[in-house]
Scaffold this active site. Structure first.
Site, short mmCIF file in Angstrom:
data_model
loop_
_atom_site.label_atom_id
_atom_site.label_comp_id
_atom_site.label_asym_id
_atom_site.label_seq_id
_atom_site.Cartn_x
_atom_site.Cartn_y
_atom_site.Cartn_z
N ARG A 68 6.38 15.82 -11.29
CA ARG A 68 6.87 14.83 -10.33
C ARG A 68 8.39 14.86 -10.20
O ARG A 68 8.94 14.77 -9.11
CB ARG A 68 6.44 13.45 -10.85
CG ARG A 68 5.83 12.55 -9.82
CD ARG A 68 5.24 11.32 -10.48
NE ARG A 68 3.81 11.45 -10.62
CZ ARG A 68 2.93 11.28 -9.64
NH1 ARG A 68 3.33 10.96 -8.43
NH2 ARG A 68 1.65 11.41 -9.84
N ARG A 94 2.33 9.69 -2.40
CA ARG A 94 2.78 10.11 -3.73
C ARG A 94 3.40 8.92 -4.45
O ARG A 94 4.18 8.17 -3.84
CB ARG A 94 3.86 11.21 -3.66
CG ARG A 94 3.44 12.50 -3.03
CD ARG A 94 2.28 13.17 -3.70
NE ARG A 94 2.55 13.63 -5.06
CZ ARG A 94 1.58 13.99 -5.90
NH1 ARG A 94 0.32 13.93 -5.54
NH2 ARG A 94 1.87 14.41 -7.12
N LEU A 96 6.11 7.45 -6.89
CA LEU A 96 7.48 7.88 -7.15
C LEU A 96 7.92 7.41 -8.54
O LEU A 96 7.52 6.33 -8.99
CB LEU A 96 8.42 7.32 -6.07
CG LEU A 96 8.12 7.87 -4.67
CD1 LEU A 96 8.71 6.97 -3.59
CD2 LEU A 96 8.64 9.30 -4.53
N ASN A 110 8.19 0.32 2.50
CA ASN A 110 6.84 0.87 2.59
C ASN A 110 5.96 -0.09 3.38
O ASN A 110 6.19 -1.30 3.38
CB ASN A 110 6.27 1.02 1.16
CG ASN A 110 4.84 1.54 1.16
OD1 ASN A 110 4.53 2.54 1.81
ND2 ASN A 110 3.96 0.87 0.44
N HIS A 112 1.96 -1.36 3.77
CA HIS A 112 0.65 -1.35 3.10
C HIS A 112 -0.33 -2.17 3.94
O HIS A 112 0.01 -3.26 4.41
CB HIS A 112 0.79 -1.94 1.69
CG HIS A 112 -0.50 -1.90 0.94
ND1 HIS A 112 -1.02 -0.73 0.41
CD2 HIS A 112 -1.41 -2.87 0.65
CE1 HIS A 112 -2.17 -0.99 -0.17
NE2 HIS A 112 -2.43 -2.28 -0.04
N GLU A 146 6.30 -0.36 -9.44
CA GLU A 146 4.88 -0.74 -9.39
C GLU A 146 4.35 -0.45 -7.99
O GLU A 146 5.00 -0.79 -6.99
CB GLU A 146 4.72 -2.24 -9.71
CG GLU A 146 3.28 -2.63 -9.90
CD GLU A 146 3.06 -4.15 -9.87
OE1 GLU A 146 1.98 -4.57 -9.46
OE2 GLU A 146 4.00 -4.90 -10.23
N ASP A 148 2.75 -0.55 -4.47
CA ASP A 148 2.50 -1.61 -3.49
C ASP A 148 3.02 -2.97 -3.94
O ASP A 148 2.39 -4.02 -3.71
CB ASP A 148 0.99 -1.68 -3.14
CG ASP A 148 0.49 -0.37 -2.56
OD1 ASP A 148 1.25 0.29 -1.83
OD2 ASP A 148 -0.67 0.00 -2.83
N GLU A 175 -3.23 -1.66 14.28
CA GLU A 175 -2.51 -2.11 15.50
C GLU A 175 -1.38 -3.06 15.11
O GLU A 175 -0.28 -3.00 15.67
CB GLU A 175 -3.49 -2.89 16.38
CG GLU A 175 -3.89 -2.17 17.64
CD GLU A 175 -4.75 -3.07 18.50
OE1 GLU A 175 -4.21 -4.00 19.13
OE2 GLU A 175 -5.98 -2.85 18.48
N GLU A 177 0.10 -3.06 12.19
CA GLU A 177 1.10 -2.26 11.46
C GLU A 177 2.12 -1.67 12.43
O GLU A 177 3.32 -1.64 12.16
CB GLU A 177 0.42 -1.12 10.70
CG GLU A 177 -0.44 -1.57 9.54
CD GLU A 177 -1.02 -0.39 8.76
OE1 GLU A 177 -0.26 0.52 8.41
OE2 GLU A 177 -2.24 -0.39 8.49
C1 GRF Z 1 -1.44 3.06 7.01
O1 GRF Z 1 -2.57 2.23 7.04
C2 GRF Z 1 -0.42 2.58 6.02
O2 GRF Z 1 -0.36 1.18 5.93
C3 GRF Z 1 -0.90 3.15 4.72
O3 GRF Z 1 -1.40 4.42 5.06
C4 GRF Z 1 -1.80 4.43 6.43
C5 GRF Z 1 -1.03 5.55 7.07
O4 GRF Z 1 -1.41 5.75 8.41
N1 GRF Z 1 0.13 3.15 3.73
P1 GRF Z 1 -0.47 6.59 9.37
O5 GRF Z 1 -0.26 7.94 8.71
O6 GRF Z 1 0.79 5.84 9.56
O7 GRF Z 1 -1.26 6.72 10.64
#
Ligand code: GRF
Length: 218
Positions: A68, A94, A96, A110, A112, A146, A148, A175, A177
């Site tokens: 890593r 990955r 980190l 990030n 999630h 940690e 997420d 959608e 996101e």
């Molecule tokens: C998304 O649902 C994101 O929240 C998660 O992995 C997925 C990635 O989708 N971490 P994309 O590659 O952005 O379409």
């Protein structure tokens, strides 16, 4: 806009969140620009999308490194060569090391697909359905060691409907996101959002939530 934050996006796959960020950066008054997209997987579909959009792409294939740390030295170097200020993880699969996370502390975010701290890790939608939650959603947060976890910048909620499958729920969350990630990057890149005592505070004092709140919460 001058002084846009130079942003590197880390992906491993499809890249739909990366696309949402690329689109947001097309607006001239948006406070960030994507200067490099890096994938740890050579075949990631997102690489083609980024190239088409005229963004420099790099592959740092984790399989080519013995551990890593060695992988992250090259990842870090690639980001620094592109003079990146901020990193957006967008489906980057990955974990980190503490060193990398600390080197980029409060400069790496990030997304999630759950309302953290619920359902960290993989298979979030299946687990949300199994738990019987009535709202799910997504979270953008600063990265910590940690998985997420880390100060939450913004969240968006969507309803979980009685007949949802994991795929249907994933689509509804995705959608959200695509709206939430550009909003969160804007808050960070403009300097409005910052970390104080491991919580995110906003200089303009706004309470930020996503654009998708279940309608009966209006
Ligand atoms: C998304 O649902 C994101 O929240 C998660 O992995 C997925 C990635 O989708 N971490 P994309 O590659 O952005 O379409």
């Amino acid at each position: 806009m001058s002084g846009r934050k130079r942003t590197g996006v880390l992906i491993s796959g499809r890249g739909s969140n990366m696309s949402a960020l690329i689109n947001a950066c097309k607006k001239t008054d948006y406070p960030a620009e994507i200067v490099v997209v890096i994938s740890n997987k050579p075949g990631a579909p997102g690489l083609g999308i980024a190239s088409k959009a005229g963004i420099p792409v790099k592959v740092v294939d984790h399989k080519k490194f013995s551990d890593r740390e060695a992988f992250e030295v090259v990842l870090d170097d690639t980001l620094r060569q592109a003079k990146v200020d901020l990193i957006c993880n967008a489906g980057f699969m990955r974990l980190l090391t503490q060193k990398f996370v600390e080197d980029w502390r409060d400069r790496q975010i990030n997304i999630h697909p759950s309302l953290l701290p619920a359902f960290k890790g993989l298979n979030t939608h299946k687990r949300a359905l199994e738990a019987g939650v009535k709202l799910s959603g997504c979270t953008v947060h600063f990265v910590r060691t940690e998985m997420d976890a880390g100060p939450i910048i913004a969240q968006a909620a969507v309803p979980v409907l009685p007949d949802d499958s994991a795929d249907v729920l994933a689509k509804r969350v995705l959608e959200a996101e695509h709206k939430l990630y550009p909003l969160a990057l804007k808050l960070v890149a403009s300097g409005d959002a910052s970390v104080q005592g491991e919580k995110v505070v906003f200089s303009k004092g706004q309470t930020v939530h996503g654009p998708y709140i279940a309608p009966w919460f209006d």
